[in-house]
Enzyme design. Structure first.
Site, PDB file in Angstrom:
ATOM      1  CE1 TYR A 119      55.395  48.715  16.290  1.00  0.00           C
ATOM      2  CE2 TYR A 119      56.053  50.060  18.163  1.00  0.00           C
ATOM      3  CZ  TYR A 119      56.145  49.756  16.826  1.00  0.00           C
ATOM      4  OH  TYR A 119      56.987  50.477  16.016  1.00  0.00           O
ATOM      5  CD  GLU A 207      57.943  48.240  13.479  1.00  0.00           C
ATOM      6  OE1 GLU A 207      58.035  47.719  12.362  1.00  0.00           O
ATOM      7  OE2 GLU A 207      57.278  49.279  13.694  1.00  0.00           O
TER       8      GLU A 207
END
Ligand code: ADP
Ligand code: MG
Length: 399
Positions: A119, A207
């Protein structure tokens, strides 16, 4: 402003970021044509909506055990079948709300052999006034869950704008992702490219979930979400042209066309105010009186009749609105001109809910006279507290 995954990948690729090959498609035929341009044998057909959680999402029109909005396809025929299954249907994910979002676009992309998912996100951290990179070894899943249960698995790296991105930031990212050797170098390089993209394009948020390590030892961006600072879009016509109005609230799109700052909220009192500060104070005082605003609406400094009319129409297009509070300070615009605008607009839209108007500023008496002599049931108010009490009482009485 938000854009689709395929658009964000297109932008990131310009900064050298590694993304799997892929093409957008608006129909099943286009999806097949897209797949034919890819090497295969594994394809991924992805619903393009402005919301995450697509993989685990459900289509309202399909049986409960049907696949979600990210589908692996082993043949061109499967690509066609998946495209037909998804297009035009409603995908409900944890981020769309119960009503879901209609899928009008797809992205057909290369299937990647995944070794591990990571991530990485970036945002403007208001507390530190810096851009922060947030990274975790726990990619592919809900990052809020990771933050809640295992916060130690999330690292935040701030970048001082005075120095910009430095090699040590890249090393810190690689270290937090527990990478070494060639992969650590790739992670550092990727972080630098992302910082470059973020600052050049005036992003508000970026993101990547997941960022993947492939079986061949490469780092690729598999999914990304990007949003931009609306105030800087004039500097990026290429980004602005990626806007997909079908993904936005229709009232907010309409407001944008009239240069009105409008944000829909959950209450039942529509607000029309000039100046963002006064608009916030108006919302606060409505709440203080026990009711909730239906919107934030700043008509700006030059509240012309056209703008006021457009604002009334937008407020009334919200079925939740049971009363309207107009709170305008006549500084640059004089109160009598504003009153003329309110009267003309109220007549044009056939106002069907109680309207309380509080005017203050230059020519205020003239303005009040115009409202009083308009023949419309406008309820005048003398100050902010008076105005809020009156509109809250009107709405409660009607209920
Ligand atoms: P969302 O976050 O909206 O569910 P993602 O693009 O992250 O959508 O896809 C969900 C999961 O599907 C990913 O975590 C990954 O495991 C898998 N996936 C997505 N794209 C690909 C791809 N190109 N190749 C292989 N697997 C993929
Ligand atoms: Mg994802």
């Amino acid at each position: 402003m938000n854009i689709h995954e395929y658009q964000a990948k297109e932008l990131l690729a310009k900064f050298g970021v590694g993304v799997p090959a892929g093409y957008p498609a608006m129909s099943a035929d286009e999806a097949v044509a897209a797949a034919q341009k890819l090497p295969g044998p594994l394809y991924v057909v992805k619903a393009q909506i402005h919301a995450g959680g697509r993989g685990k999402g459900k289509f309202s029109e399909l049986p409960a055990d049907a696949k979600g909005g990210v589908r692996l396809a082993n043949s061109i025929d499967d690509v066609r079948a998946d495209a037909q299954d998804m297009l035009g249907n409603t995908l409900v994910t944890v981020q769309t709300g119960e009503e879901g979002k209609q899928v009008n676009r797809l992205y057909v992309t290369d299937g990647v052999d995944i070794e591990k998912e990571y991530y990485l996100s970036m945002l403007v951290d208001r507390a530190t006034s810096r851009i922060a990179m947030i990274v975790s070894t726990e990619g592919g899943m809900d990052i809020e869950e990771v933050a809640h249960h295992t916060p130690e698995k999330i690292a935040t790296i701030d970048i001082d704008p005075a120095t910009g991105f430095m090699p040590h930031h890249g090393r810190a990212v690689a270290h937090a992702l527990k990478l070494d050797g060639k992969l650590a170098k790739s992670a550092a390089k990727l972080a630098k490219q992302l910082y470059e993209a973020f600052t050049t394009l005036d992003c508000a948020m970026l993101e990547i979930n997941p960022l993947v390590e492939t079986k061949d030892g490469e780092l690729l961006v598999l999914d990304t979400k990007m949003s931009f600072d609306g105030n800087s879009l004039y500097r990026h016509p290429d980004v602005e042209s990626m806007r997909d109005e079908t993904e936005e609230d229709p009232a907010e799109v309409e407001a944008g066309k009239h240069d009105l700052a409008y944000i829909k909220l959950d209450g039942n009192i529509g607000c029309m105010v000039n100046g963002a500060g006064l608009a916030m104070a108006t919302m606060d005082i409505i709440k203080l009186n026990g009711a909730f605003p239906a919107n934030f609406l700043d008509v700006g400094g030059g509240a012309t009749t056209e703008k006021v009319t457009a604002a009334f129409k937008i407020i009334l297009s919200d079925p939740a609105v049971e009363g309207i509070l107009v709170n305008i300070f006549g500084g640059i615009m004089k109160c009598d001109i504003i009153a003329d605008g309110i009267v003309a607009a109220a007549k044009e839209v056939n106002l069907s809910v109680p309207l309380v108007v509080r005017l203050e500023g230059t020519n205020v008496q003239k303005g009040k006279d115009i409202l009083a002599n308009s023949g419309l049931p406008i309820i005048p108010a003398d100050d902010l507290g008076d105005a809020a009490r009156k509109i809250v009482a009107e709405v409660k009485e009607a209920a």
